[in-house]
Scaffold this motif. Structure first.
Motif, PDB file in Angstrom:
ATOM      1  N   ASP A  92      14.719 -25.785  11.819  1.00 40.73           N
ATOM      2  CA  ASP A  92      14.509 -25.519  10.386  1.00 40.73           C
ATOM      3  C   ASP A  92      15.679 -24.726   9.807  1.00 40.73           C
ATOM      4  O   ASP A  92      16.154 -25.016   8.692  1.00 40.73           O
ATOM      5  CB  ASP A  92      13.211 -24.744  10.167  1.00 40.73           C
ATOM      6  CG  ASP A  92      11.962 -25.572  10.467  1.00 40.73           C
ATOM      7  OD1 ASP A  92      12.067 -26.819  10.488  1.00 40.73           O
ATOM      8  OD2 ASP A  92      10.892 -24.965  10.679  1.00 40.73           O
ATOM      9  N   ASP A  93      16.153 -23.728  10.550  1.00 41.49           N
ATOM     10  CA  ASP A  93      17.268 -22.897  10.084  1.00 41.49           C
ATOM     11  C   ASP A  93      18.552 -23.718   9.944  1.00 41.49           C
ATOM     12  O   ASP A  93      19.328 -23.531   8.992  1.00 41.49           O
ATOM     13  CB  ASP A  93      17.506 -21.733  11.042  1.00 41.49           C
ATOM     14  CG  ASP A  93      16.433 -20.656  10.940  1.00 41.49           C
ATOM     15  OD1 ASP A  93      15.813 -20.546   9.866  1.00 41.49           O
ATOM     16  OD2 ASP A  93      16.225 -19.928  11.934  1.00 41.49           O
ATOM     17  N   LYS A 140      11.901 -24.981  17.263  1.00 44.31           N
ATOM     18  CA  LYS A 140      11.516 -25.596  15.987  1.00 44.31           C
ATOM     19  C   LYS A 140      11.997 -24.744  14.816  1.00 44.31           C
ATOM     20  O   LYS A 140      12.438 -25.278  13.787  1.00 44.31           O
ATOM     21  CB  LYS A 140      10.003 -25.811  15.942  1.00 44.31           C
ATOM     22  CG  LYS A 140       9.502 -26.786  17.016  1.00 44.31           C
ATOM     23  CD  LYS A 140       8.045 -27.135  16.820  1.00 44.31           C
ATOM     24  CE  LYS A 140       7.520 -27.993  17.968  1.00 44.31           C
ATOM     25  NZ  LYS A 140       8.313 -29.207  18.192  1.00 44.31           N
ATOM     26  N   THR A 141      11.911 -23.423  14.962  1.00 40.36           N
ATOM     27  CA  THR A 141      12.437 -22.535  13.915  1.00 40.36           C
ATOM     28  C   THR A 141      13.944 -22.691  13.786  1.00 40.36           C
ATOM     29  O   THR A 141      14.488 -22.714  12.675  1.00 40.36           O
ATOM     30  CB  THR A 141      12.088 -21.071  14.242  1.00 40.36           C
ATOM     31  OG1 THR A 141      10.680 -20.934  14.335  1.00 40.36           O
ATOM     32  CG2 THR A 141      12.609 -20.128  13.158  1.00 40.36           C
ATOM     33  N   GLN A 160      18.741 -26.956   9.380  1.00 41.62           N
ATOM     34  CA  GLN A 160      18.577 -27.861   8.234  1.00 41.62           C
ATOM     35  C   GLN A 160      18.771 -27.111   6.919  1.00 41.62           C
ATOM     36  O   GLN A 160      19.360 -27.647   5.964  1.00 41.62           O
ATOM     37  CB  GLN A 160      17.203 -28.536   8.293  1.00 41.62           C
ATOM     38  CG  GLN A 160      17.088 -29.536   9.436  1.00 41.62           C
ATOM     39  CD  GLN A 160      15.678 -30.059   9.639  1.00 41.62           C
ATOM     40  OE1 GLN A 160      14.688 -29.394   9.288  1.00 41.62           O
ATOM     41  NE2 GLN A 160      15.562 -31.244  10.228  1.00 41.62           N
ATOM     42  N   LEU A 161      18.323 -25.850   6.875  1.00 41.28           N
ATOM     43  CA  LEU A 161      18.515 -25.039   5.674  1.00 41.28           C
ATOM     44  C   LEU A 161      19.993 -24.714   5.468  1.00 41.28           C
ATOM     45  O   LEU A 161      20.501 -24.774   4.333  1.00 41.28           O
ATOM     46  CB  LEU A 161      17.695 -23.749   5.782  1.00 41.28           C
ATOM     47  CG  LEU A 161      17.749 -22.806   4.574  1.00 41.28           C
ATOM     48  CD1 LEU A 161      17.240 -23.511   3.324  1.00 41.28           C
ATOM     49  CD2 LEU A 161      16.929 -21.540   4.845  1.00 41.28           C
TER      50      LEU A 161
END
Length: 367
Positions: free
Chosen positions: A174-175, A170-171, A177-178
């Motif tokens: 997020d990374d 999940k992290t 997508q960033l």
């Protein structure tokens, strides 16, 4: 050691001729025959001596299972500084072990070929590594390989997607997508099974990325029973689609614990050199990959499948010539990996292992 210095100079050359490779391969064989006792017994069982051969393809290839059966080291193991072990079993005695006096040649080999085939136009880029660290897996050649990739070619904000609690998927999402929002090209690099988990998680949650231009993906190792199996071509298509990274920027690396060099798909190299794009795998100039008819011990002609034998000159402390359990076929500018040996080919692998075991058991006095 003089031979190691010669090999470092050889690997550092931009290329080598067949004659230069052959000369260096025979010199390395002489060294390993003299100092690697189990290998010397195997060669004598095959009636092969350094003075009796003229070409590197005459060097007896050792089946990879031999790394589980005995200690293949030219130096006493207490003098070696690293040992890489194969995975797949909890029985330490049944894991293949490749001992290294030091990692100078291994690291030089890794950096040189990685630069040419993964980052030909860049010095560094941000990496997300889909595998545990070498502190967590100190005997994993892949963990060390990825550590060298990050330290040599990664930016300072490169990071692992694994912690001591496992895959932080999940992290990672997020990374990614960033990075997409920032327009920052990245490299996703790591084990195939980790990518498969990422594919499954994103499909379940209807997640799609559009990674910035010049991003690239490198996987290695296959699923190996740790996730569902996906054929390599299908895997590339799915990960390319998930990340919107062009297929020519998706590369599979072929490596083995028993080797000290890696082999890459050539498509990214061809793309940046504006060549016609091929999907064959290419060995570096200090490795010769030969497709063999193992029963006849002769090289197969172009287009004929056979067992893959690697002659890796960076593998100084163990053996340079290794008989794999992989099937391949020689193509234009490289070779195609077809899968694991089975049927008649597997019998050829088994026969080679039997010969190695016989040499270990019956030639103890032949020193």
């Amino acid at each position: 050691m003089q031979l190691q210095q010669e090999l470092k100079a050889f690997i550092s050359q931009p290329s080598s001729t067949d004659e230069q490779f052959n000369t260096m391969a025979l010199k390395l064989f002489q060294f390993q025959y003299e100092y690697n006792q189990p290998y010397r017994k195997f060669c004598r069982k095959r009636r092969v001596l350094p003075r009796s051969i003229k070409h590197f393809t005459e060097i007896p290839p050792v089946p990879i299972d031999a790394f589980k059966l005995t200690t293949l080291s030219s130096f006493p193991i207490e003098e070696t500084s690293a040992v890489f072990m194969t995975s797949g079993t909890t029985n330490q005695d049944r894991r293949g072990k490749n001992y290294h006096l030091d990692l100078e040649l291994y690291d030089l080999s890794m950096k040189t070929h990685f630069k040419s085939f993964m980052m030909p136009e860049l010095d560094n880029m941000k990496m997300f590594i889909l595998f545990p660290t070498q502190d967590e897996m100190p005997n994993s050649s892949l963990a060390h390989y990825l550590h060298i990739a990050k330290e040599t070619f990664g930016t300072s904000d490169s990071k692992y997607a694994f912690t001591n609690e496992g895959f932080q998927i999940k992290t990672l999402i997020d990374d990614l997508q960033l990075a997409e929002e920032k327009g920052e090209p990245i490299m996703l690099i790591g084990a195939t099974f980790s990518f498969i988990h990422l594919l499954d998680e994103c499909k379940k949650n209807n997640i799609q990325f559009k990674l910035p231009p010049n991003s690239r993906i490198m996987d290695t190792g296959g699923a190996k029973g740790r996730s569902r199996e996906i054929e390599l071509t299908e895997f590339k298509e799915k990960i390319s689609e998930l990340c919107e990274v062009p297929l020519e920027m998706c590369v599979n690396m072929y490596g083995m614990t028993e080797l000290s060099s890696q082999i890459y798909d050539r498509n990214l190299f061809d793309y940046f050199h504006q060549n016609e794009i091929h999907t064959t795998k290419v060995s570096p100039h200090w490795v010769k990959t030969v497709i063999m008819d193992i029963e006849e011990m002769r090289e197969q002609p172009l287009g004929e499948k056979g067992l893959i034998v690697h002659y890796d000159l960076a593998n100084i402390n163990s053996v340079s010539s290794i008989l794999t359990e992989d099937i391949g076929v020689q193509g234009d500018g490289g070779f195609y990996l077809l899968g694991r040996a089975k049927g008649a080919e597997a019998k050829g692998c088994s026969l080679a292992v039997e010969q190695f075991m016989a040499s270990s058991q019956n030639a103890k006095g032949a020193l």
